[in-house]
Design a protein around this motif. Structure first.
Motif, short mmCIF file in Angstrom:
data_model
loop_
_atom_site.label_atom_id
_atom_site.label_comp_id
_atom_site.label_asym_id
_atom_site.label_seq_id
_atom_site.Cartn_x
_atom_site.Cartn_y
_atom_site.Cartn_z
N PRO A 154 0.80 -1.23 0.00
CA PRO A 154 0.00 0.00 0.00
C PRO A 154 0.82 1.28 0.00
N LEU A 155 2.02 1.26 0.59
CA LEU A 155 2.87 2.45 0.54
C LEU A 155 3.21 2.81 -0.90
N GLN A 162 -0.12 9.73 -5.25
CA GLN A 162 0.37 11.05 -4.90
C GLN A 162 1.18 11.70 -6.02
N THR A 163 1.96 10.90 -6.72
CA THR A 163 2.91 11.46 -7.68
C THR A 163 2.55 11.21 -9.13
N GLY A 164 1.72 10.21 -9.39
CA GLY A 164 1.43 9.83 -10.76
C GLY A 164 2.55 9.03 -11.41
N GLU A 165 3.61 8.71 -10.66
CA GLU A 165 4.73 7.95 -11.21
C GLU A 165 4.35 6.47 -11.27
N GLN A 166 4.20 5.99 -12.50
CA GLN A 166 3.69 4.65 -12.76
C GLN A 166 4.57 3.56 -12.16
N LYS A 167 5.85 3.85 -11.96
CA LYS A 167 6.78 2.81 -11.49
C LYS A 167 6.35 2.23 -10.15
N TYR A 168 5.79 3.07 -9.29
CA TYR A 168 5.37 2.57 -7.97
C TYR A 168 4.24 1.57 -8.10
N TYR A 169 3.24 1.92 -8.90
CA TYR A 169 2.10 1.03 -9.12
C TYR A 169 2.56 -0.27 -9.76
N ASP A 170 3.41 -0.15 -10.77
CA ASP A 170 3.78 -1.33 -11.55
C ASP A 170 4.48 -2.38 -10.71
#
Length: 371
Positions: A154-155, A162-170
């Protein structure tokens, strides 16, 4: 219905803060915590309890106490103190993210994003995993995942929002898929840990670190899976994660003992003094409460899950809580840490305390945790 249990719990949180200012609890023997520095994987649970107590009571004491630890957590992530593990979510979702959710603090948001980046750095693209323990290239742990990591994802999902940076989601999504495929067995039981070749990602074997044996089902691991896959569904809307959470929940429920609080492993031979793990039942209660919010109103499992939550939490409150022990530091008796390793097999567990309070307050007030 749960007011007395909650009131008793938040008073204990206040006493602990007052008696041990600036200190954080560590697991030890003898029905007590050892109070020290921020250098383990568990300190976030204590700060999370302060935020829950504040949201429940609206007493500034708890808010100020929780906020006072932010600089400490910031320093820890800035200097990378004892963070060569994946439990960064446990530490920072319940401290920095919680503070941001409750107060909107930009400083807390910044600390949480730094923590998310630190967790992101544990992604191992060759193996396709978030490495659980140790530094990159660790000969034993370089390709290891453990089921606990589902509560750290979840973090990363939050950081993406928060950032829209896809790398975290992926990477969070890929790790959840890998955990689903390799940690969950066909009958709905689970491995604690799984090993991959760190160079090419080839699956090697399932096993355990804290369970009874490699092929057994460690009850706290099963609990992490129930709650973790429900949270993965919340963030991704991948229906298979919801179904996996339900499958794990059914396995857990079908093996509940008479008092609805589990032993430390589902496959351990039961003897007179076989340790329980009250923390596993508290985590599962939170997972079932999450499922109940996610399921359709006509879902056939709703009635069963509602009953199990009520029965398990009543047993924890009546038989395991320290309500009759005003000087107790912990909230729940009979938690187990690492039975096989002979480390605190029957004691207070700060994560058990946190999830017990999260479940109570969620049932009473509808206030969720900070995942």
């Amino acid at each position: 219905m749960w007011s007395n249990a909650i009131e008793n719990a938040v008073v204990k949180v206040k006493k602990n803060v007052a008696k041990h200012p600036g200190k954080l609890p560590h697991i030890t023997e003898g029905q007590r915590y050892e109070w020290g520095e921020n250098d383990d994987w568990i300190e976030g649970f204590y700060v999370g309890m302060m935020w829950l107590a504040y949201e429940y009571s609206d007493e500034s004491f708890y808010k100020e106490a929780a906020e006072s630890f932010l600089a400490n957590f910031k320093d820890r992530v800035d200097r990378h103190v004892m963070l060569d593990h994946h439990d960064i979510g446990f530490l920072y979702s319940l401290s920095a993210v919680a503070q941001w959710r409750v107060t909107g603090s930009e400083e807390a948001r910044s600390v949480a994003l730094k923590a998310a980046e630190t967790l992101f750095a544990r992604w191992r693209p060759e193996a396709g995993i978030i490495q659980a323990w140790g530094k990159e290239g660790d000969p034993e742990n370089g390709g290891r995942i453990i089921i606990d990591c589902l509560l750290n994802l979840p973090l990363l999902f939050w950081a993406f929002e928060q950032t829209g940076e896809q790398k975290y989601y992926d990477i969070a999504y890929k790790h959840a898929l890998k955990s689903q495929k390799f940690l969950v067995r066909g009958d709905g039981s689970s491995y604690h840990t799984f090993y991959f070749d760190s160079q090419n990602g080839h699956a090697l074997r399932g096993g355990t670190h804290q369970g009874y044996e490699d092929g057994s089902t460690w009850t706290r691991g099963q609990a992490w899976g129930i709650y973790g896959f429900a949270l993965a569904y919340r963030y991704t809307k991948n229906e298979s994660f919801l179904q996996t959470s339900k499958q794990l929940a059914h396995y857990f429920i079908q093996r509940l003992p008479e008092d609805n609080v589990v032993y430390w492993d589902f496959d351990v031979p039961l003897e007179q003094n076989t340790p329980r793990d009250s923390s596993a039942s508290a985590i599962t209660a939170c997972g079932l409460l999450e499922l109940l919010e996610l399921l359709d109103t006509n879902d056939s499992d709703r009635q069963l899950f509602e009953k199990v939550v009520q029965d398990s939490m009543k047993s924890l409150a009546d038989n395991y809580a320290t309500t009759d022990l005003p000087d107790a530091q912990g909230l729940l008796k009979h938690g187990s840490y690492h039975v096989r390793g002979e480390r605190a097999p029957d004691d207070y567990m700060i994560w058990g305390d946190y999830y017990y309070l999260e479940a109570l307050i969620r049932m009473q007030r509808g206030i969720k945790g900070y995942w």
